[in-house]
Design an enzyme around this catalytic site. Structure first.
Site, PDB file in Angstrom:
ATOM      1  N   ASP A  10      37.889  34.891  40.379  1.00  0.00           N
ATOM      2  CA  ASP A  10      37.610  35.932  41.510  1.00  0.00           C
ATOM      3  C   ASP A  10      38.483  35.704  42.724  1.00  0.00           C
ATOM      4  O   ASP A  10      39.103  34.948  42.927  1.00  0.00           O
ATOM      5  CB  ASP A  10      36.236  35.802  41.796  1.00  0.00           C
ATOM      6  N   HIS A  27      45.638  41.901  41.318  1.00  0.00           N
ATOM      7  CA  HIS A  27      45.379  41.659  40.084  1.00  0.00           C
ATOM      8  C   HIS A  27      46.694  41.058  39.161  1.00  0.00           C
ATOM      9  O   HIS A  27      46.529  40.570  38.452  1.00  0.00           O
ATOM     10  CB  HIS A  27      44.650  43.077  39.225  1.00  0.00           C
ATOM     11  N   THR A  56      30.794  44.257  32.388  1.00  0.00           N
ATOM     12  CA  THR A  56      29.767  45.575  32.041  1.00  0.00           C
ATOM     13  C   THR A  56      29.794  46.242  33.220  1.00  0.00           C
ATOM     14  O   THR A  56      29.731  47.489  33.574  1.00  0.00           O
ATOM     15  CB  THR A  56      28.611  45.500  31.383  1.00  0.00           C
ATOM     16  N   GLU A  57      29.839  45.594  34.732  1.00  0.00           N
ATOM     17  CA  GLU A  57      29.170  46.004  35.908  1.00  0.00           C
ATOM     18  C   GLU A  57      30.916  46.509  36.496  1.00  0.00           C
ATOM     19  O   GLU A  57      30.669  47.432  37.413  1.00  0.00           O
ATOM     20  CB  GLU A  57      28.949  45.023  36.912  1.00  0.00           C
ATOM     21  N   ASN A  58      31.938  46.080  36.009  1.00  0.00           N
ATOM     22  CA  ASN A  58      33.085  46.408  36.585  1.00  0.00           C
ATOM     23  C   ASN A  58      33.433  48.031  36.562  1.00  0.00           C
ATOM     24  O   ASN A  58      34.398  48.549  37.006  1.00  0.00           O
ATOM     25  CB  ASN A  58      34.572  45.589  36.175  1.00  0.00           C
ATOM     26  N   TRP A  59      32.808  48.762  35.616  1.00  0.00           N
ATOM     27  CA  TRP A  59      32.988  50.211  35.612  1.00  0.00           C
ATOM     28  C   TRP A  59      32.622  50.809  37.006  1.00  0.00           C
ATOM     29  O   TRP A  59      33.126  51.753  36.955  1.00  0.00           O
ATOM     30  CB  TRP A  59      32.108  50.758  34.373  1.00  0.00           C
ATOM     31  N   ARG A  61      33.580  50.258  39.716  1.00  0.00           N
ATOM     32  CA  ARG A  61      34.771  50.474  40.472  1.00  0.00           C
ATOM     33  C   ARG A  61      35.535  51.674  40.619  1.00  0.00           C
ATOM     34  O   ARG A  61      35.216  52.314  39.672  1.00  0.00           O
ATOM     35  CB  ARG A  61      35.975  49.197  40.325  1.00  0.00           C
TER      36      ARG A  61
HETATM   37  C1  FPP Z   1      38.134  39.473  40.399  1.00  0.00           C
HETATM   38  O1  FPP Z   1      38.748  39.995  41.558  1.00  0.00           O
HETATM   39  C2  FPP Z   1      38.929  40.025  39.235  1.00  0.00           C
HETATM   40  C3  FPP Z   1      38.496  41.012  38.363  1.00  0.00           C
HETATM   41  C4  FPP Z   1      37.182  41.676  38.464  1.00  0.00           C
HETATM   42  C5  FPP Z   1      39.178  41.445  37.171  1.00  0.00           C
HETATM   43  C6  FPP Z   1      40.236  40.271  36.673  1.00  0.00           C
HETATM   44  C7  FPP Z   1      41.004  41.087  35.766  1.00  0.00           C
HETATM   45  C8  FPP Z   1      42.423  41.131  35.660  1.00  0.00           C
HETATM   46  C9  FPP Z   1      43.505  40.172  36.294  1.00  0.00           C
HETATM   47  C10 FPP Z   1      43.039  41.949  34.596  1.00  0.00           C
HETATM   48  C11 FPP Z   1      42.817  41.815  33.204  1.00  0.00           C
HETATM   49  C12 FPP Z   1      42.729  40.748  32.579  1.00  0.00           C
HETATM   50  C13 FPP Z   1      43.767  39.969  31.541  1.00  0.00           C
HETATM   51  C14 FPP Z   1      43.068  38.951  30.512  1.00  0.00           C
HETATM   52  C15 FPP Z   1      45.028  40.460  31.572  1.00  0.00           C
HETATM   53  P1  FPP Z   1      38.143  40.920  42.456  1.00  0.00           P
HETATM   54  O2  FPP Z   1      38.918  42.210  42.431  1.00  0.00           O
HETATM   55  O3  FPP Z   1      36.506  40.815  42.163  1.00  0.00           O
HETATM   56  O4  FPP Z   1      38.389  40.217  43.779  1.00  0.00           O
HETATM   57  P2  FPP Z   1      37.681  40.534  45.312  1.00  0.00           P
HETATM   58  O5  FPP Z   1      36.189  39.907  44.787  1.00  0.00           O
HETATM   59  O6  FPP Z   1      38.289  39.809  46.266  1.00  0.00           O
HETATM   60  O7  FPP Z   1      37.755  41.935  45.564  1.00  0.00           O
END
Ligand code: FPP
Length: 226
Positions: A10, A27, A56-59, A61
């Site tokens: 995270d 990322h 499943t919740e990241n959709w 975004r």
């Molecule tokens: C959390 O940071 C990270 C994610 C939700 C995505 C992680 C996925 C990748 C880096 C890409 C795909 C993976 C692979 C294995 C190639 P956040 O965006 O929630 O950070 P924040 O909470 O500071 O906004």
């Protein structure tokens, strides 16, 4: 040393924001760090590395960010496949790939197929993954299979991680919660929280987490020393 270490990576967005960069740069930096940390774990003899890449919740975004994550994922598999094969790393995926964009799904399926014979190490990635959905899915599969002996052992065979040991250590950066990650498997997992955003969670931070893990008494509900 843990046999299985899991990471909730995270803080990519916060890392980028602090540097006045777009979230996508966070990322990208997160993926670079994943390579380094996974390599280090394997080098230290840890057999299984699990990561939470897309829930499943990241959709929820913005579409731009979701598209970017899938394009990074595709690039990761295309670039890493050769190295995974050379280093005996098997890819394992937890989650439902059917909702993925076709190119990202194909790259994932190709990496799964081409590393399936590897036995030395496992990189296990949560993709469109949720722990509750996994448990429900396992229950459905168990009923469909007409399983008669309902025990923790038989149930575990219907999870995505059927052939993997449970994580010994879960590392989460930036937040202090499980966020629906490996809920069944983490029943007795040691949890380590770090305030460092994932892209900055380097080897030193990893060694600190491992040192703390080494000092913990694991009791699995029993008494010390049992
Ligand atoms: C959390 O940071 C990270 C994610 C939700 C995505 C992680 C996925 C990748 C880096 C890409 C795909 C993976 C692979 C294995 C190639 P956040 O965006 O929630 O950070 P924040 O909470 O500071 O906004």
């Amino acid at each position: 040393m843990p046999r299985h270490i899991a990471f909730i990576m995270d803080g990519n967005g916060r890392w980028a924001q602090k540097r006045l960069l777009p979230r996508s740069a966070g990322h990208e930096a997160g993926i670079g760090n994943l390579r380094k940390i996974a390599d280090k774990c394997f080098e230290l003899g840890i057999g299984v590395v699990s990561i939470y890449a897309f829930s499943t919740e990241n959709w929820k975004r913005p579409k731009d960010e979701v598209d970017k994550l899938f394009s990074l994922l595709k690039r990761f598999f295309l670039k890493e496949l050769k190295r995974m094969k050379e280093n005996g790393i098997r890819l394992s995926v937890m989650g439902d790939l059917s909702a993925f964009p076709a190119d990202a799904r194909e790259a994932t399926e190709r990496a799964l197929a081409e590393t399936a014979q590897n036995t030395a190490r496992v990189l296990n990635i949560g993709l469109n993954y949720g722990g509750r959905a996994e448990i429900l899915n396992a229950a459905k599969k168990m009923i469909e299979a007409g399983e008669r002996e309902i025990t923790e052992e038989t149930f575990s065979k219907y999870l995505y991680t059927a052939d993997l040991p449970d994580p010994d250590l879960l590392v989460r950066t930036c937040e202090k919660r499980l966020s629906n990650f490996m809920l069944w498997q983490c029943a007795y997992t040691e949890i380590y929280f770090s305030d460092t955003p994932w892209p900055s969670f380097g080897e030193r931070a990893l060694m600190k987490a491992l040192a703390e893990y080494a000092g913990r008494q694991r009791k699995f509900g029993g008494l010390k020393g049992n």
